[in-house]
Design a protein around this motif. Structure first.
Motif, PDB file in Angstrom:
ATOM      1  N   ALA A   1       0.856  -1.192   0.000  1.00 55.25           N
ATOM      2  CA  ALA A   1       0.000   0.000   0.000  1.00 55.25           C
ATOM      3  C   ALA A   1       0.885   1.234   0.000  1.00 55.25           C
ATOM      4  N   LEU A   2       0.558   2.213  -0.844  1.00 54.55           N
ATOM      5  CA  LEU A   2       1.345   3.433  -0.880  1.00 54.55           C
ATOM      6  C   LEU A   2       1.056   4.276   0.361  1.00 54.55           C
ATOM      7  N   SER A   3       2.117   4.572   1.078  1.00 52.92           N
ATOM      8  CA  SER A   3       2.027   5.413   2.265  1.00 52.92           C
ATOM      9  C   SER A   3       2.855   6.668   2.011  1.00 52.92           C
ATOM     10  N   ALA A   4       3.441   7.239   3.056  1.00 57.42           N
ATOM     11  CA  ALA A   4       4.219   8.470   2.896  1.00 57.42           C
ATOM     12  C   ALA A   4       5.184   8.617   4.059  1.00 57.42           C
ATOM     13  N   ARG A   5       6.328   9.224   3.770  1.00 59.57           N
ATOM     14  CA  ARG A   5       7.311   9.468   4.832  1.00 59.57           C
ATOM     15  C   ARG A   5       6.706  10.336   5.936  1.00 59.57           C
ATOM     16  N   VAL A   6       5.824  11.261   5.571  1.00 55.11           N
ATOM     17  CA  VAL A   6       5.245  12.134   6.590  1.00 55.11           C
ATOM     18  C   VAL A   6       4.308  11.379   7.528  1.00 55.11           C
ATOM     19  N   GLY A   7       4.020  10.117   7.226  1.00 56.24           N
ATOM     20  CA  GLY A   7       3.247   9.285   8.132  1.00 56.24           C
ATOM     21  C   GLY A   7       4.081   8.641   9.220  1.00 56.24           C
ATOM     22  N   SER A   8       5.391   8.879   9.185  1.00 58.07           N
ATOM     23  CA  SER A   8       6.278   8.360  10.227  1.00 58.07           C
ATOM     24  C   SER A   8       6.237   9.286  11.438  1.00 58.07           C
ATOM     25  N   ILE A   9       5.866   8.747  12.587  1.00 57.43           N
ATOM     26  CA  ILE A   9       5.798   9.553  13.810  1.00 57.43           C
ATOM     27  C   ILE A   9       7.205   9.963  14.245  1.00 57.43           C
TER      28      ILE A   9
END
Length: 236
Positions: free
Chosen positions: A130-138
């Motif tokens: 699934a395509l996610s994003a680096r900005v989803g890293s806490i």
């Protein structure tokens, strides 16, 4: 993915920039017996709407009539729509927009997994991405803002980790990952490209090739991780 394992591939979000490029690349390479490109703007058996579980179930039933998929990629995402965009501050929070961000960025891919993972073989190497994003890293968050997008992608990352653990019980060679494609020249990123460093804005075709290269090199130990377009792990 090699040899007899290359039965069928499914691209969810094939009407978008990255999804369309992924579908086109897989068709051009001819490595799979069948490539299903599914999208909200497509009709008939190719239609899928992440906000409508019945359409996800119907698309899965259509795919189930043919060879079992060994590769499923969810290439969807929502960052802005109409007057709504990523929030710059707490005062910009809107509950309806937050709910829509979660529905498309996290809940939709989870429902795709619900209906498509059971179609994948119980033995041999399989990949659900699934395509996610680096900005989803806490842990990588240094700037704040973009509350709904960050939080919904973080939720997707957690769901991917959960799915990886559960899917391993069904098939110990299954790989479930979240992938960060980088900044790609699509409608999603277009309003935010001004500050992208030189050489870091990819066209959709290049992004697709990079993602497929990462998928090709995945190991079972990568399951449950968030990886970037170079195959490097991004900490949650």
């Amino acid at each position: 993915m090699s040899g007899a394992a290359k039965r069928c591939a499914v691209i969810v979000g094939a009407s978008g920039g990255i999804g369309g490029a992924l579908e086109a690349t897989l068709l051009e390479e001819g490595a799979f017996e069948r490539v299903h490109g599914l999208g909200r703007s497509r009709a008939g058996a190719q239609h899928i709407d992440l906000l409508d579980e019945a359409s996800i179930a119907a698309a899965a039933a259509h795919v189930a009539a043919g060879p079992a998929p060994t590769l499923v990629i969810v290439a969807t995402g929502l960052l802005h729509e109409g007057v709504h965009g990523p929030e710059k501050a707490l005062r910009d929070l809107d509950p309806v927009w937050l709910a829509r961000s979660y529905a498309i960025n996290a809940i939709g891919p989870a429902l795709v997994a619900k209906h498509f993972l059971p179609l994948m073989p119980r033995t041999g190497r399989t990949v659900f991405a699934a395509l996610s994003a680096r900005v989803g890293s806490i842990s990588d968050n240094r700037l704040g803002g973009w509350h709904g997008y960050r939080a919904s992608k973080a939720a997707l990352n957690m769901l991917v980790r959960n799915l990886a653990i559960e899917e391993k019980r069904r098939n110990d060679r299954a790989i479930v990952v979240a992938l960060h494609p980088g900044t790609v020249d699509t409608m999603l990123s277009r309003p935010f490209q001004a500050n992208v460093a030189a050489g870091r804005l990819f066209d959709a075709e290049r992004a697709a090739l990079q993602l497929l290269d990462v998928i090709e090199g995945l190991k079972v130990a990568d399951s449950g991780k968030l990886l970037d377009y170079e195959g490097q792990e991004i900490p949650f």
